[in-house]
Design an enzyme around this catalytic site. Structure first.
Site, short mmCIF file in Angstrom:
data_model
loop_
_atom_site.label_atom_id
_atom_site.label_comp_id
_atom_site.label_asym_id
_atom_site.label_seq_id
_atom_site.Cartn_x
_atom_site.Cartn_y
_atom_site.Cartn_z
N HIS A 91 14.36 -4.07 100.21
CA HIS A 91 14.97 -2.76 100.37
C HIS A 91 13.97 -1.62 100.30
CE1 HIS A 91 18.82 -4.90 99.08
NE2 HIS A 91 18.70 -4.85 100.37
N ARG A 118 25.90 -2.36 117.08
CA ARG A 118 26.50 -3.43 116.26
C ARG A 118 27.70 -2.84 115.52
NH1 ARG A 118 20.60 -4.98 115.25
NH2 ARG A 118 20.47 -7.18 115.78
N ARG A 139 29.02 -3.42 121.52
CA ARG A 139 29.34 -4.85 121.35
C ARG A 139 30.58 -4.98 120.50
NH1 ARG A 139 25.15 -8.69 118.21
NH2 ARG A 139 25.90 -7.56 116.39
N GLU A 163 23.28 -16.03 123.54
CA GLU A 163 22.68 -16.38 122.25
C GLU A 163 23.09 -17.78 121.78
OE1 GLU A 163 23.68 -13.31 119.38
OE2 GLU A 163 25.74 -13.18 120.06
N ASN A 209 17.71 -13.53 118.22
CA ASN A 209 17.85 -13.87 116.79
C ASN A 209 18.73 -15.10 116.64
OD1 ASN A 209 16.57 -11.44 116.58
ND2 ASN A 209 18.34 -10.32 115.84
N ASP A 210 19.87 -15.07 117.33
CA ASP A 210 20.76 -16.23 117.26
C ASP A 210 20.33 -17.34 118.20
OD1 ASP A 210 22.78 -15.88 115.27
OD2 ASP A 210 23.51 -14.18 116.42
N ARG A 244 18.62 -18.71 110.60
CA ARG A 244 17.80 -17.50 110.62
C ARG A 244 17.62 -16.86 109.24
NH1 ARG A 244 21.68 -13.36 114.13
NH2 ARG A 244 20.60 -11.64 113.16
#
Ligand code: PEP
Ligand code: MG
Length: 608
Positions: free
Chosen positions: A198, A305, A341, A441, A464-465, A475
């Site tokens: 973080h 997203r 999306r 993906e 990523n996927d 992942r």
């Protein structure tokens, strides 16, 4: 043991926020909180102790709220962390449990809170996941603040910072960061942490150079020591000698000029030397991120997203609220396009509004469009909101994630037609030609990319996927992180087949996984003939700069060459040579961040 004033010492950490700073250190030593134990015997004292605990939690919650209000735009990640902190404060296992312990056993609040914390720690420690570990440290730092309030200790550990300094601290949670007088911080140096921790997120969003994981900075540095922090390479030099300072002053000047030059051209298009234009867009999680996307030169939003707006809410959103959110986004970006999306909830992204059953393999389970099809009313509402938002500037695209076959896609498209018919009946305008696309993906989507291409208007490759499913590498699992190879020949072939299939049928392809935001991958992605790259806003200026310095035909030749290589490691070495040859300055400044693809037996835990 501390070193004498004259001795120079170099520590190696991980650079997580770029830039070089030379300045005086301020070392923060957090005092230990004492946790006394006593028992309360009468009802009145017990009641008072409960009230004192509630008061302490309220105080801390107000501090978080106050901080959230003071955040600038473009710090959405930080803001959502503070929301998580508030949820932790009120978590049943901590909040209710502490009150129970005070009431039922007459324990004093700080002792009861510590007991509740220990229980939570036991539960968390039985799960061996790095994301859980991160959450555990979040819980610890939130509780620590409540304990400081209860013990009457000052929670402001930064009040003695008198001048602009390099802050050296063991760990820095967003809860601590709430109190840092940021105008006095030139850089952060931490003993612990990682690239995705973080503090790294905070430092990047504040644009403050930072090095984490130095292991012993707080032991080696004394307040007032001169230190050089290189947030790019991860080097921290304590009590630097004259010539070290000279070296860094020069490097700092060159790096600053380099970044300034790149940022100056951020808003210009990215056209290769041989005239090929590549669209560079931004991935965003919340509407507020639009500001930094535009500032960084995004030519559109390539991936919104939308699930994050669902995750950070106290109540289920209405169609009207979603519509307002999407419409504002469309208007802010117009005439540039925005790709919205549909909800990609499930697996690691959870929201109380769409509960997911307990599953053995959540990544292969009820996530994303599959979960949406279980709750069709929610999806329908979102589709209507997206369609309505498309009417203003006709710049909205609708995208479905995790498509694995055409049957599923047809059901989803059917829902869109139905929503369109409803809107027509209700006389509500929308863009009749709204482009509908899918994320590629899942490996089965790659295999049928030629068939899918005639069913949709665009593809967006989610590496990523795709890497996770194609290479069978979770992942989020650090035990197999060494196998998460973006340059795996299998993955590159999949991207190539997807792009070729799309182009044969005349539809464009974007790539919106993390890979797109890695500047050193530019030659590979240009050579694979991807049309659009969509990434985190910070990467845009550097990626655009490298595109402008590339020759697309050379990149294609390079890709033909690497596609005949057998391992990611070989491909990685070829890429490194090309980058050193073509982008020497970029490599010089950022080589420590060069991706280290390549399966190694040592990574697999095999001792040679
Ligand atoms: C991806 O999978 O590459 C992607 C962009 O989507 P997310 O990271 O949201 O799963
Ligand atoms: Mg994905």
């Amino acid at each position: 043991m501390k070193h004498s004033m004259k001795e120079e010492l170099k520590l190696k950490g991980i650079g997580v926020s770029q830039g070089i700073v030379i300045g005086k250190a301020f070392v923060v030593q957090k005092g230990r909180i004492s946790i006394p134990y006593y028992v309360l015997w009468n009802e009145e004292d017990i009641q008072k102790e409960c009230e004192r605990f509630i008061w302490a939690v309220d105080q801390v919650e107000n501090e978080f709220l106050h901080l959230k209000e003071s955040l600038r735009n473009g710090m959405a990640d930080y803001a959502s962390l503070l929301d998580v902190y508030r949820l932790i404060l009120r978590d049943q296992l901590i909040y209710n449990e502490t009150l129970n312990l005070i009431k039922s056993r007459g324990l004093n609040a700080i002792w009861a809170l510590n007991m509740a914390l220990e229980k939570v720690q036991q539960v968390f420690e039985s799960v061996d996941e790095s994301c859980v570990f991160d959450r555990l440290s979040d819980v610890g730092s939130v509780i620590e603040r409540v304990m400081r309030k209860l013990s009457g200790q000052k929670s402001d550990i930064f009040e003695n910072i008198r001048e602009r300094s390099v802050l050296v601290i063991r760990d820095l949670s967003p809860a601590d960061a709430a109190q840092i007088p940021l105008e006095k911080v030139m850089a952060f140096v931490l003993d612990i942490g990682g690239k995705t921790s973080h503090t790294a997120i905070i430092a990047r969003s504040l644009n403050i150079p930072a090095v984490v994981a130095t292991e012993r900075a707080t032991k080696e540095v004394e307040t007032g020591d001169l230190v050089v922090v290189d947030g790019t390479s991860g080097d921290v030099t304590i009590r630097p000698r004259e010539n070290t300072i000279r070296y860094y002053v020069e490097l700092q000047l060159r790096l600053e000029n380099y970044i300034k030059e790149i940022n100056r051209k951020a808003s210009q298009p990215a056209i290769t030397k041989d005239g090929s234009r590549i669209k560079v867009e931004a991935n965003i999680e919340l509407l507020e991120d639009v500001v930094s996307a535009k500032d960084s030169g995004a030519e559109g939003i390539g991936l919104y997203r939308t699930e994050f707006a669902f995750m950070n809410r106290d109540s289920f959103p209405t169609e009207e609220e979603l519509y307002q959110d999407y419409r504002q986004l469309a208007e802010l970006m117009a005439p540039l396009s925005v790709t919205i999306r549909t909800l990609d909830v499930g697996a690691d992204k959870l929201t109380p509004w769409l509960p997911v059953p307990d599953e053995v393999n959540p990544a292969l389970g009820l996530r994303s469009v599959r979960l949406c099809l279980k709750y069709p009313q929610v999806l329908k509402m979102q589709i209507r909101a997206i369609l309505r938002a498309s009417s203003y500037a006709k710049n909205v695209k609708l995208m479905f994630p995790l498509i694995s076959g055409i049957g599923e896609l047809r059901i989803l498209k059917n829902m869109v037609w139905k929503a369109m018919n409803e809107l027509r009946r209700e006389n509500i305008p929308f863009d009749e030609d709204i482009p509908i696309g899918v994320m590629i993906e899942v490996p089965s989507a790659v295999a049928i990319a030629d068939l899918l291409a005639s069913e949709v208007d665009f593809f967006s490759i989610g590496t990523n996927d795709l890497i996770q499913y194609a290479l069978a590498v979770d992942r989020h699992n650090e035990n197999v992180a060494y196998l998460f190879e973006s340059l795996h020949p299998g993955l590159l072939r999949m991207i190539k087949f997807t792009v070729d299939s799309a182009h044969k049928r005349g539809i464009p392809v974007s790539l919106c996984g993390e890979m797109a935001g890695e500047p050193f991958y530019v030659p590979v992605l240009l050579g694979l003939e991807v049309d659009t790259l969509s990434m985190n806003a910070q990467s845009i200026p550097r990626v655009k700069n490298l595109i402008r310095r590339s020759i697309r035909e050379d990149c294609k030749r390079f890709v033909r060459k690497i596609l005949s290589k057998k391992t990611a490691k070989e491909i990685n070495e070829e890429l490194r040579h090309l980058v050193i040859r073509e982008f020497h300055d970029e490599y010089h400044f950022f080589q420590e961040g060069f991706p280290s693809d390549g399966f190694s037996l040592l990574g697999a835990g095999v001792r040679l």
